[in-house]
Write a protein that holds these residues in place. Sequence first.
Motif, PDB file in Angstrom:
ATOM      1  N   ASN A   1       0.835  -1.207   0.000  1.00 54.67           N
ATOM      2  CA  ASN A   1       0.000   0.000   0.000  1.00 54.67           C
ATOM      3  C   ASN A   1       0.867   1.254   0.000  1.00 54.67           C
ATOM      4  O   ASN A   1       0.593   2.213  -0.727  1.00 54.67           O
ATOM      5  CB  ASN A   1      -0.926  -0.012   1.222  1.00 54.67           C
TER       6      ASN A   1
ATOM      7  N   HIS B   1       2.389   1.737  -3.373  1.00 54.27           N
ATOM      8  CA  HIS B   1       1.334   2.169  -4.297  1.00 54.27           C
ATOM      9  C   HIS B   1       1.120   3.683  -4.185  1.00 54.27           C
ATOM     10  O   HIS B   1       1.119   4.404  -5.189  1.00 54.27           O
ATOM     11  CB  HIS B   1       0.054   1.415  -3.944  1.00 54.27           C
ATOM     12  N   VAL B   2       0.967   4.145  -2.956  1.00 56.55           N
ATOM     13  CA  VAL B   2       0.708   5.578  -2.749  1.00 56.55           C
ATOM     14  C   VAL B   2       1.943   6.399  -3.129  1.00 56.55           C
ATOM     15  O   VAL B   2       1.821   7.454  -3.770  1.00 56.55           O
ATOM     16  CB  VAL B   2       0.281   5.845  -1.282  1.00 56.55           C
TER      17      VAL B   2
ATOM     18  N   ALA C   1       2.083   6.752  -6.840  1.00 60.77           N
ATOM     19  CA  ALA C   1       1.075   7.725  -7.306  1.00 60.77           C
ATOM     20  C   ALA C   1       1.551   9.154  -7.022  1.00 60.77           C
ATOM     21  O   ALA C   1       1.420  10.044  -7.876  1.00 60.77           O
ATOM     22  CB  ALA C   1      -0.265   7.457  -6.619  1.00 60.77           C
TER      23      ALA C   1
ATOM     24  N   VAL D   1       1.978  11.595 -10.177  1.00 61.41           N
ATOM     25  CA  VAL D   1       1.020  12.705 -10.281  1.00 61.41           C
ATOM     26  C   VAL D   1       1.678  14.017  -9.841  1.00 61.41           C
ATOM     27  O   VAL D   1       1.493  15.064 -10.467  1.00 61.41           O
ATOM     28  CB  VAL D   1      -0.267  12.401  -9.470  1.00 61.41           C
TER      29      VAL D   1
ATOM     30  N   LEU E   1       2.615   0.647  -9.659  1.00 61.59           N
ATOM     31  CA  LEU E   1       1.174   0.869  -9.387  1.00 61.59           C
ATOM     32  C   LEU E   1       0.311  -0.367  -9.650  1.00 61.59           C
ATOM     33  O   LEU E   1      -0.418  -0.802  -8.749  1.00 61.59           O
ATOM     34  CB  LEU E   1       0.644   2.071 -10.179  1.00 61.59           C
TER      35      LEU E   1
ATOM     36  N   LEU F   1      -5.678  -5.909  -4.383  1.00 59.97           N
ATOM     37  CA  LEU F   1      -6.982  -6.301  -4.931  1.00 59.97           C
ATOM     38  C   LEU F   1      -7.233  -7.799  -4.738  1.00 59.97           C
ATOM     39  O   LEU F   1      -8.301  -8.201  -4.273  1.00 59.97           O
ATOM     40  CB  LEU F   1      -7.015  -5.929  -6.420  1.00 59.97           C
TER      41      LEU F   1
ATOM     42  N   VAL G   1     -12.539   1.078  -6.381  1.00 57.63           N
ATOM     43  CA  VAL G   1     -11.351   0.319  -6.797  1.00 57.63           C
ATOM     44  C   VAL G   1     -11.470  -0.034  -8.286  1.00 57.63           C
ATOM     45  O   VAL G   1     -10.496   0.057  -9.035  1.00 57.63           O
ATOM     46  CB  VAL G   1     -11.146  -0.950  -5.932  1.00 57.63           C
TER      47      VAL G   1
ATOM     48  N   HIS H   1      -8.911   1.158 -11.076  1.00 61.58           N
ATOM     49  CA  HIS H   1      -8.267   0.175 -11.935  1.00 61.58           C
ATOM     50  C   HIS H   1      -8.382   0.575 -13.407  1.00 61.58           C
ATOM     51  O   HIS H   1      -7.380   0.657 -14.122  1.00 61.58           O
ATOM     52  CB  HIS H   1      -8.915  -1.194 -11.678  1.00 61.58           C
TER      53      HIS H   1
ATOM     54  N   GLY I   1      -6.602   3.844 -14.044  1.00 66.18           N
ATOM     55  CA  GLY I   1      -5.156   3.596 -13.916  1.00 66.18           C
ATOM     56  C   GLY I   1      -4.609   2.980 -15.192  1.00 66.18           C
ATOM     57  O   GLY I   1      -3.556   3.392 -15.684  1.00 66.18           O
ATOM     58  N   LEU I   2      -5.340   2.014 -15.756  1.00 71.12           N
ATOM     59  CA  LEU I   2      -4.880   1.382 -17.007  1.00 71.12           C
ATOM     60  C   LEU I   2      -4.904   2.379 -18.171  1.00 71.12           C
ATOM     61  O   LEU I   2      -4.017   2.364 -19.030  1.00 71.12           O
ATOM     62  CB  LEU I   2      -5.731   0.148 -17.328  1.00 71.12           C
TER      63      LEU I   2
ATOM     64  N   MET J   1      -4.430   5.614 -17.872  1.00 69.56           N
ATOM     65  CA  MET J   1      -3.260   6.485 -17.655  1.00 69.56           C
ATOM     66  C   MET J   1      -1.970   5.805 -18.126  1.00 69.56           C
ATOM     67  O   MET J   1      -1.129   6.429 -18.763  1.00 69.56           O
ATOM     68  CB  MET J   1      -3.121   6.822 -16.162  1.00 69.56           C
TER      69      MET J   1
ATOM     70  N   VAL K   1      -8.268  10.197  -9.890  1.00 70.60           N
ATOM     71  CA  VAL K   1      -8.125   8.829  -9.366  1.00 70.60           C
ATOM     72  C   VAL K   1      -7.683   8.858  -7.905  1.00 70.60           C
ATOM     73  O   VAL K   1      -8.210   8.121  -7.066  1.00 70.60           O
ATOM     74  CB  VAL K   1      -7.120   8.014 -10.220  1.00 70.60           C
ATOM     75  N   ALA K   2      -6.709   9.713  -7.583  1.00 71.07           N
ATOM     76  CA  ALA K   2      -6.223   9.784  -6.197  1.00 71.07           C
ATOM     77  C   ALA K   2      -7.352  10.233  -5.264  1.00 71.07           C
ATOM     78  O   ALA K   2      -7.507   9.694  -4.158  1.00 71.07           O
ATOM     79  CB  ALA K   2      -5.030  10.733  -6.111  1.00 71.07           C
TER      80      ALA K   2
ATOM     81  N   ALA L   1      -9.018   7.916  -2.237  1.00 70.40           N
ATOM     82  CA  ALA L   1      -9.053   8.337  -0.829  1.00 70.40           C
ATOM     83  C   ALA L   1     -10.494   8.497  -0.343  1.00 70.40           C
ATOM     84  O   ALA L   1     -10.840   8.091   0.768  1.00 70.40           O
ATOM     85  CB  ALA L   1      -8.281   9.645  -0.667  1.00 70.40           C
TER      86      ALA L   1
ATOM     87  N   ARG M   1     -12.537   4.954  -0.230  1.00 69.11           N
ATOM     88  CA  ARG M   1     -12.098   4.072   0.847  1.00 69.11           C
ATOM     89  C   ARG M   1     -12.893   4.315   2.136  1.00 69.11           C
ATOM     90  O   ARG M   1     -13.241   3.388   2.856  1.00 69.11           O
ATOM     91  CB  ARG M   1     -10.616   4.348   1.088  1.00 69.11           C
TER      92      ARG M   1
HETATM   93  C1  HEM Z   1      -3.903  -1.072 -12.273  1.00 72.72           C
HETATM   94  C2  HEM Z   1      -4.195   0.033 -11.639  1.00 72.72           C
HETATM   95  C3  HEM Z   1      -4.574   0.115 -10.160  1.00 72.72           C
HETATM   96  C4  HEM Z   1      -5.107  -0.835  -9.299  1.00 72.72           C
HETATM   97  C5  HEM Z   1      -5.454  -2.306  -9.608  1.00 72.72           C
HETATM   98  C6  HEM Z   1      -5.278  -0.190  -8.012  1.00 72.72           C
HETATM   99  C7  HEM Z   1      -5.772  -0.797  -6.865  1.00 72.72           C
HETATM  100  C8  HEM Z   1      -5.815  -0.232  -5.616  1.00 72.72           C
HETATM  101  C9  HEM Z   1      -6.313  -0.882  -4.403  1.00 72.72           C
HETATM  102  C10 HEM Z   1      -6.876  -2.300  -4.341  1.00 72.72           C
HETATM  103  C11 HEM Z   1      -6.173   0.013  -3.388  1.00 72.72           C
HETATM  104  C12 HEM Z   1      -6.576  -0.186  -1.929  1.00 72.72           C
HETATM  105  C13 HEM Z   1      -7.891   0.528  -1.655  1.00 72.72           C
HETATM  106  C14 HEM Z   1      -8.228   0.565  -0.180  1.00 72.72           C
HETATM  107  O1  HEM Z   1      -7.344   0.363   0.656  1.00 72.72           O
HETATM  108  O2  HEM Z   1      -9.410   0.830   0.128  1.00 72.72           O
HETATM  109  C15 HEM Z   1      -5.594   1.232  -3.931  1.00 72.72           C
HETATM  110  C16 HEM Z   1      -5.316   2.377  -3.184  1.00 72.72           C
HETATM  111  C17 HEM Z   1      -4.884   3.575  -3.705  1.00 72.72           C
HETATM  112  N1  HEM Z   1      -4.647   3.856  -5.052  1.00 72.72           N
HETATM  113 FE1  HEM Z   1      -4.746   2.471  -6.581  1.00 72.72          FE
HETATM  114  N2  HEM Z   1      -4.853   1.112  -8.113  1.00 72.72           N
HETATM  115  C18 HEM Z   1      -4.423   1.342  -9.404  1.00 72.72           C
HETATM  116  C19 HEM Z   1      -3.946   2.531  -9.919  1.00 72.72           C
HETATM  117  C20 HEM Z   1      -3.832   3.717  -9.223  1.00 72.72           C
HETATM  118  C21 HEM Z   1      -3.430   4.986  -9.771  1.00 72.72           C
HETATM  119  C22 HEM Z   1      -3.064   5.215 -11.244  1.00 72.72           C
HETATM  120  C23 HEM Z   1      -3.445   5.908  -8.764  1.00 72.72           C
HETATM  121  C24 HEM Z   1      -3.141   7.391  -8.769  1.00 72.72           C
HETATM  122  C25 HEM Z   1      -2.730   8.050  -9.751  1.00 72.72           C
HETATM  123  C26 HEM Z   1      -3.840   5.229  -7.559  1.00 72.72           C
HETATM  124  C27 HEM Z   1      -3.946   5.817  -6.330  1.00 72.72           C
HETATM  125  C28 HEM Z   1      -4.261   5.172  -5.166  1.00 72.72           C
HETATM  126  C29 HEM Z   1      -4.221   5.773  -3.833  1.00 72.72           C
HETATM  127  C30 HEM Z   1      -3.845   7.232  -3.531  1.00 72.72           C
HETATM  128  C31 HEM Z   1      -4.611   4.774  -2.936  1.00 72.72           C
HETATM  129  C32 HEM Z   1      -4.670   4.887  -1.420  1.00 72.72           C
HETATM  130  C33 HEM Z   1      -6.050   5.161  -0.911  1.00 72.72           C
HETATM  131  C34 HEM Z   1      -6.002   5.203   0.598  1.00 72.72           C
HETATM  132  O3  HEM Z   1      -5.245   4.407   1.208  1.00 72.72           O
HETATM  133  O4  HEM Z   1      -6.718   6.014   1.173  1.00 72.72           O
HETATM  134  N3  HEM Z   1      -4.080   3.897  -7.879  1.00 72.72           N
HETATM  135  N4  HEM Z   1      -5.400   1.055  -5.284  1.00 72.72           N
END
Ligand code: HEM
Length: 162
Positions: free
Chosen positions: A15, A18-19, A22, A26, A71, A79, A93, A97, A100-101, A103, A151-152, A156, A159
Motif C-alpha cells: 500500500n 502504491h501511494v 502515485a 502525479v 502501481l 486487490l 477500486v 483500476h 489507472g490502465l 493512464m 483517481v487519487a 481516498a 475508501r
Molecule cells: C492497475 C491500476 C490500479 C489498481 C489495480 C489499483 C488498486 C488499488 C487498491 C486495491 C487500493 C486499496 C484501496 C483501499 O485500501 O481501500 C488502492 C489504493 C490507492 N490507489 Fe490504486 N490502483 C491502481 C492505480 C492507481 C493509480 C493510477 C493511482 C493514482 C494516480 C492510484 C492511487 C491510489 C491511492 C492514492 C490509494 C490509497 C487510498 C487510501 O489508502 O486512502 N491507484 N489502489
Amino acid sequence: MATFDVIHTASAVSNALHVLAAVVWVGGMFFAYLILRPAVGGIEPAPERLKLWSRVFPRFFAWVWAAVVVLPLTGYWRLFLDFGGFARAGGYVHLMHVLGLVMIGLFVFLYVFPYRRFQVAVAASDFPTAAPQLAVIRRIVGTNLALGLFVAAVAAFGRLWV
Ligand code: HEM
C-alpha cells in the motif's frame, strides 16, 4: 513471525509503495504542467525551450516507468490478496483500476510515439518537427494529470465512503 503477520506486513508495504508511486507520478506531472511549463514560457521557444524539455523528460520519465510498474503490481496485490478479487472490491477500486490502465496506456503511447520523435528531432536540431511533438506530449500529460488527481481523490474518498 506468523504467516498472517508476514502477509499483513507485505500488504502494508504494498500500500505504501502504491501511494508513493502515485505521489511521484502525479506530483511530477503537477510540477511539470503547472509550474515548469508556465515558468519556461519566457524562454525562446526554439531551440532553448525544446532543448530544456529534452533534458527534463528523460529524468522524469525514468521515474514514471518505475511508477507504471509499481502501481499495477501493488494495486493487484491488494486487490487479489486483501480484497479477494474484483467481485468483492468497492466501485472506487474498479474505477481506479480502469482509469489507472488508461493512464498507463496514455503514458506508454506518449513514450513510444511523440516522445521518441521529439528526442530524435531535437538531437538532429530539427526544431520545426520537434515543436508539434512537444504539443502532443503536453496534451497527454495534461490529460493524465487530470485523471491522476481524480483517481487519487476517488481512491481516498471511496475508501472511507464505501
Ligand atoms: C492497475 C491500476 C490500479 C489498481 C489495480 C489499483 C488498486 C488499488 C487498491 C486495491 C487500493 C486499496 C484501496 C483501499 O485500501 O481501500 C488502492 C489504493 C490507492 N490507489 Fe490504486 N490502483 C491502481 C492505480 C492507481 C493509480 C493510477 C493511482 C493514482 C494516480 C492510484 C492511487 C491510489 C491511492 C492514492 C490509494 C490509497 C487510498 C487510501 O489508502 O486512502 N491507484 N489502489
